[in-house]
Design a protein around this motif. Structure first.
Motif, PDB file in Angstrom:
ATOM      1  N   PRO A   1       1.014  -1.265   0.013  1.00  0.00           N
ATOM      2  CA  PRO A   1      -0.146   0.110   0.088  1.00  0.00           C
ATOM      3  C   PRO A   1       1.048   1.316   0.114  1.00  0.00           C
ATOM      4  CG  PRO A   1      -0.730  -1.369   1.653  1.00  0.00           C
ATOM      5  CD  PRO A   1       0.499  -2.201   1.203  1.00  0.00           C
ATOM      6  N   TRP A   2       1.982   1.257   0.744  1.00  0.00           N
ATOM      7  CA  TRP A   2       2.772   2.343   0.792  1.00  0.00           C
ATOM      8  C   TRP A   2       3.233   2.619  -0.471  1.00  0.00           C
ATOM      9  CZ3 TRP A   2       7.815   4.111  -0.153  1.00  0.00           C
ATOM     10  CH2 TRP A   2       8.247   5.457   0.470  1.00  0.00           C
ATOM     11  N   TYR A   3       3.980   1.819  -1.244  1.00  0.00           N
ATOM     12  CA  TYR A   3       4.478   1.810  -2.539  1.00  0.00           C
ATOM     13  C   TYR A   3       3.430   2.548  -3.692  1.00  0.00           C
ATOM     14  CZ  TYR A   3       9.397   1.018  -1.693  1.00  0.00           C
ATOM     15  OH  TYR A   3      10.658   1.305  -1.038  1.00  0.00           O
ATOM     16  N   THR A   4       2.257   1.833  -3.412  1.00  0.00           N
ATOM     17  CA  THR A   4       1.067   1.962  -4.349  1.00  0.00           C
ATOM     18  C   THR A   4       0.760   3.437  -4.398  1.00  0.00           C
ATOM     19  OG1 THR A   4       0.258  -0.465  -4.415  1.00  0.00           O
ATOM     20  CG2 THR A   4      -1.171   1.418  -4.885  1.00  0.00           C
ATOM     21  N   ARG A   5       0.669   4.088  -2.992  1.00  0.00           N
ATOM     22  CA  ARG A   5       0.526   5.370  -2.914  1.00  0.00           C
ATOM     23  C   ARG A   5       1.379   6.262  -3.651  1.00  0.00           C
ATOM     24  NH1 ARG A   5      -0.122   7.517   2.551  1.00  0.00           N
ATOM     25  NH2 ARG A   5       1.455   6.179   3.084  1.00  0.00           N
ATOM     26  N   LEU A   6       2.681   5.933  -3.262  1.00  0.00           N
ATOM     27  CA  LEU A   6       3.885   6.526  -3.927  1.00  0.00           C
ATOM     28  C   LEU A   6       4.019   6.596  -5.251  1.00  0.00           C
ATOM     29  CD1 LEU A   6       6.429   8.082  -3.250  1.00  0.00           C
ATOM     30  CD2 LEU A   6       7.676   5.871  -3.507  1.00  0.00           C
ATOM     31  N   PHE A   7       3.650   5.621  -5.801  1.00  0.00           N
ATOM     32  CA  PHE A   7       3.675   5.354  -7.480  1.00  0.00           C
ATOM     33  C   PHE A   7       2.608   5.770  -7.902  1.00  0.00           C
ATOM     34  CE2 PHE A   7       7.114   1.614  -6.761  1.00  0.00           C
ATOM     35  CZ  PHE A   7       7.878   2.668  -6.600  1.00  0.00           C
ATOM     36  N   GLY A   8       1.271   5.898  -7.169  1.00  0.00           N
ATOM     37  CA  GLY A   8       0.039   6.396  -7.839  1.00  0.00           C
ATOM     38  C   GLY A   8      -0.299   5.417  -9.010  1.00  0.00           C
ATOM     39  N   ALA A   9       0.068   4.001  -8.613  1.00  0.00           N
ATOM     40  CA  ALA A   9      -0.233   3.045  -9.610  1.00  0.00           C
ATOM     41  C   ALA A   9      -0.449   1.745  -8.691  1.00  0.00           C
ATOM     42  CB  ALA A   9       0.828   2.898 -10.649  1.00  0.00           C
ATOM     43  N   GLU A  10      -1.149   0.766  -9.467  1.00  0.00           N
ATOM     44  CA  GLU A  10      -1.319  -0.401  -8.816  1.00  0.00           C
ATOM     45  C   GLU A  10      -0.106  -1.382  -9.504  1.00  0.00           C
ATOM     46  OE1 GLU A  10      -3.355  -1.630  -6.717  1.00  0.00           O
ATOM     47  OE2 GLU A  10      -4.382   0.321  -6.602  1.00  0.00           O
TER      48      GLU A  10
ATOM     49  N   TYR B   1       5.891  -3.102  -9.923  1.00  0.00           N
ATOM     50  CA  TYR B   1       5.402  -1.936 -10.513  1.00  0.00           C
ATOM     51  C   TYR B   1       6.043  -1.358 -11.743  1.00  0.00           C
ATOM     52  CZ  TYR B   1       3.396  -1.212  -5.777  1.00  0.00           C
ATOM     53  OH  TYR B   1       2.744  -1.363  -4.522  1.00  0.00           O
ATOM     54  N   ALA B   2       5.240  -1.090 -12.678  1.00  0.00           N
ATOM     55  CA  ALA B   2       5.738  -0.426 -14.003  1.00  0.00           C
ATOM     56  C   ALA B   2       5.814   1.056 -13.867  1.00  0.00           C
ATOM     57  CB  ALA B   2       5.028  -1.004 -15.024  1.00  0.00           C
ATOM     58  N   LEU B   3       6.980   1.594 -13.946  1.00  0.00           N
ATOM     59  CA  LEU B   3       7.126   3.062 -13.667  1.00  0.00           C
ATOM     60  C   LEU B   3       7.218   3.911 -15.235  1.00  0.00           C
ATOM     61  CD1 LEU B   3       9.758   3.107 -10.793  1.00  0.00           C
ATOM     62  CD2 LEU B   3       7.223   2.756 -10.551  1.00  0.00           C
ATOM     63  N   ASP B   4       6.851   5.069 -15.122  1.00  0.00           N
ATOM     64  CA  ASP B   4       7.297   5.857 -16.456  1.00  0.00           C
ATOM     65  C   ASP B   4       8.563   5.352 -17.046  1.00  0.00           C
ATOM     66  OD1 ASP B   4       4.513   6.757 -16.380  1.00  0.00           O
ATOM     67  OD2 ASP B   4       4.911   8.597 -15.392  1.00  0.00           O
ATOM     68  N   GLY B   5       8.762   5.478 -18.515  1.00  0.00           N
ATOM     69  CA  GLY B   5      10.133   5.141 -18.850  1.00  0.00           C
ATOM     70  C   GLY B   5      10.388   3.781 -18.907  1.00  0.00           C
ATOM     71  N   GLY B   6       9.479   2.941 -18.618  1.00  0.00           N
ATOM     72  CA  GLY B   6       9.663   1.338 -18.761  1.00  0.00           C
ATOM     73  C   GLY B   6      10.723   0.886 -17.851  1.00  0.00           C
ATOM     74  N   GLN B   7      10.967   1.399 -16.729  1.00  0.00           N
ATOM     75  CA  GLN B   7      11.724   0.776 -15.620  1.00  0.00           C
ATOM     76  C   GLN B   7      10.602   0.003 -14.792  1.00  0.00           C
ATOM     77  OE1 GLN B   7      11.761   4.008 -15.957  1.00  0.00           O
ATOM     78  NE2 GLN B   7      13.636   4.415 -16.646  1.00  0.00           N
ATOM     79  N   LEU B   8      10.880  -1.078 -14.028  1.00  0.00           N
ATOM     80  CA  LEU B   8      10.228  -1.935 -13.097  1.00  0.00           C
ATOM     81  C   LEU B   8      10.940  -1.684 -11.534  1.00  0.00           C
ATOM     82  CD1 LEU B   8       9.888  -5.078 -15.078  1.00  0.00           C
ATOM     83  CD2 LEU B   8       8.174  -3.425 -14.745  1.00  0.00           C
TER      84      LEU B   8
END
Length: 132
Positions: free
Chosen positions: A22-31, A46-53
């Motif tokens: 839940p903490w990282y989901t809030r930080l990243f704003g993504a499931e 998590y898949a982040l912008d720019g293609g990084q995981l």
């Protein structure tokens, strides 16, 4: 081979996925895009912008009881790139809105950083290059 490849993913080991997800989901704003038990460990990715995981690993047999320290050999911190200091200020506001504790923006000749720690004390940073 003409250049060194980009970092594609980072994985950190956490003590409790019920707290960290839940903490990282809030930080990243993504499931998360993946939640899988591999046998030796469970990982949530998590898949982040720019293609990084960005992955969270949890080992069911337990974890080492020592607290994270950047002075211990191994990972010091993970930094997320920001375009400029204004974007760092936006992250301060966003972290405040998420009720995530963080440090102040620190300016240096090589750039500006905003430090935050996850629930296990793993050091994360938002970093912007110096103003031109």
């Amino acid at each position: 081979m003409t250049s060194f490849p980009a970092v594609t993913h980072v994985a950190v080991t956490v003590t409790d996925l019920e707290t960290s997800v839940p903490w990282y989901t809030r930080l990243f704003g993504a499931e998360p895009v993946l939640d899988e038990d591999t046998g030796p460990f469970r990982h949530v990715v998590y898949a982040l912008d720019g293609g990084q995981l960005f992955g969270l690993h949890h080992f069911p047999e337990g974890v080492w009881a020592g607290e994270f320290s950047p002075r211990r050999v191994g990972l010091d911190h993970v930094a997320f790139g920001c375009a400029d200091r204004a974007e760092l200020e936006s992250w301060c506001d966003r972290l405040d809105g998420l009720d995530i504790k963080h440090g102040d923006i620190v300016d240096a000749h090589y750039g500006s950083g905003l430090a935050v720690k996850d629930p296990d004390g793993i050091a994360l940073e938002f970093f912007a290059p110096p103003a031109a």
